[in-house]
Design a protein around this motif. Structure first.
Motif, mmCIF file in Angstrom:
data_model
loop_
_atom_site.group_PDB
_atom_site.id
_atom_site.type_symbol
_atom_site.label_atom_id
_atom_site.label_comp_id
_atom_site.label_asym_id
_atom_site.label_seq_id
_atom_site.Cartn_x
_atom_site.Cartn_y
_atom_site.Cartn_z
ATOM 1 N N LEU A 150 -2.949 -8.719 -20.484
ATOM 2 C CA LEU A 150 -3.796 -9.760 -19.920
ATOM 3 C C LEU A 150 -2.988 -10.600 -18.936
ATOM 4 O O LEU A 150 -1.991 -11.243 -19.301
ATOM 5 N N ILE A 151 -3.425 -10.587 -17.691
ATOM 6 C CA ILE A 151 -2.708 -11.270 -16.601
ATOM 7 C C ILE A 151 -3.300 -12.653 -16.370
ATOM 8 O O ILE A 151 -4.503 -12.802 -16.178
ATOM 9 N N ASP A 152 -2.435 -13.670 -16.395
ATOM 10 C CA ASP A 152 -2.886 -15.034 -16.108
ATOM 11 C C ASP A 152 -1.679 -15.906 -15.797
ATOM 12 O O ASP A 152 -1.143 -16.592 -16.663
ATOM 13 N N THR A 153 -1.220 -15.876 -14.562
ATOM 14 C CA THR A 153 -0.022 -16.612 -14.179
ATOM 15 C C THR A 153 -0.072 -17.003 -12.703
ATOM 16 O O THR A 153 -0.581 -16.251 -11.877
ATOM 17 N N PRO A 154 0.462 -18.190 -12.361
ATOM 18 C CA PRO A 154 0.587 -18.524 -10.946
ATOM 19 C C PRO A 154 1.715 -17.746 -10.283
ATOM 20 O O PRO A 154 1.821 -17.699 -9.061
ATOM 21 N N GLY A 155 2.590 -17.137 -11.092
ATOM 22 C CA GLY A 155 3.688 -16.333 -10.573
ATOM 23 C C GLY A 155 4.876 -16.354 -11.516
ATOM 24 O O GLY A 155 4.929 -17.137 -12.465
ATOM 25 N N ALA A 156 5.838 -15.479 -11.280
ATOM 26 C CA ALA A 156 7.069 -15.475 -12.075
ATOM 27 C C ALA A 156 7.842 -16.765 -11.805
ATOM 28 O O ALA A 156 7.817 -17.308 -10.691
#
Length: 311
Positions: A150-156
């Motif tokens: 599940l992808i949910d990020t503003p970025g690394a």
């Protein structure tokens, strides 16, 4: 209390009127207002701009990974640490069941409230987070368990410590290893998919997006700052970047758009979880119907088809 965005003010007013009518025990008025609400919801959400969809993807009440874990998984057990450096709280890994299907769930977690957001680093993983994700994916491969990411990020996370521990290598390693993982894999963007931080758990047999999610190489704010040096052009940048689920499906960069409730996952978390769970289980069934060699070939063809163009 529910949080309403600027374009949801009419919906907010009707819902408040419904509550007022119910308090007065005016069932006739409440029934009429409920029909008005359904019309307004359909009118509002059927004509969203890319920027409005971005706002929904970032909505503070939108379900995060752990919400889906709690709504979907049974007999779940959290797995911690990368066995190299630390346990990154921005990525969570759970082994359990979705329906009757044993599942390894890996997801990015943003956190709610100041304390929890800091604990989760605002959903921006460090290298140890991506290494934990890869460790759990390899464990799932060993025991023939499908993987849901599940992808949910503003970025690394771009901090000094992350760079010292080789953030780029951790992301690149995941891209390589996940592309070769010999077990069914499904990746779903549930909110915000930001650049390499999203790609690191986005290589799979199936890549899907929730209706009101976004996937981009850079944030619209970053794009407007770089291209125009003007923060007021965020809406223009959002439209130009083609980051919505409908845009990416049209460009053949994702396999499906999951129909979360029209009013948004943040207003109907159970409905959103059911839609996500159904897509995952159906995808796993289709992938198990293939031989390992056929599944790997299909994955290879899908990944290498990105970037094709015609003149």
């Amino acid at each position: 209390m529910a949080t309403y965005l600027g374009f949801e003010q009419k919906i907010k007013q009707i819902q408040e009127d419904i509550i007022s009518a119910e308090v007065r025990h005016d069932e006739h008025a409440a029934e009429i207002l409920q029909k008005d609400l359904e019309k307004e919801v359909k009118k509002t959400y059927s004509n969203l701009s890319p920027f409005q969809e971005l706002q929904l993807a970032r909505h503070q009440d939108r379900p995060y990974t752990i919400d889906y874990v709690n709504l979907l998984m049974t007999d779940k057990y959290e797995i911690h640490g990368d066995r190299h450096f630390a346990d990154d709280q921005a990525i969570v890994c759970y082994l359990g069941y979705i329906g009757t299907q044993r599942t390894m769930l890996i997801g990015e977690q943003k956190g709610r409230g100041t304390k929890n957001k800091l604990q989760r680093n605002f959903g921006m993983p460090n290298p140890e987070g991506y290494r934990k994700a890869l460790r759990c994916a390899k464990m799932a491969e060993k025991f023939g368990i499908p993987v849901l990411m599940l992808i949910d990020t503003p970025g690394a996370y771009p901090g000094l410590g992350a760079e010292e521990r080789n953030q780029s290598e951790a992301i690149a390693r995941n891209l390589l290893e996940l592309s070769e993982l010999d077990t069914p894999t499904v990746s779903i963007v549930i909110g915000e998919g930001g650049s390499g931080g999203a790609l690191a758990i986005g290589v799979a047999d199936r890549l899907a997006m929730m209706r009101y999610s976004v996937f981009s190489v850079i944030s619209p704010e970053g794009c407007s700052a770089i291209l125009w040096n003007d923060p007021t052009k965020v809406e223009t940048a959002t439209k130009a970047l083609k980051i919505t689920s409908a845009d990416l499906l049209e460009l053949d960069l994702v396999d499906a758009v999951i129909d979360e409730p029209l009013i948004g996952a943040h207003r109907d978390k159970e409905g959103a979880a059911k839609a996500l769970g159904d897509y995952f289980l159906n995808s796993v069934e289709e992938l198990y119907a293939m031989s390992s060699e056929e599944r790997m070939q299909k994955r290879y063809e899908r990944l290498t088809s990105h970037g094709e163009y015609t003149e």
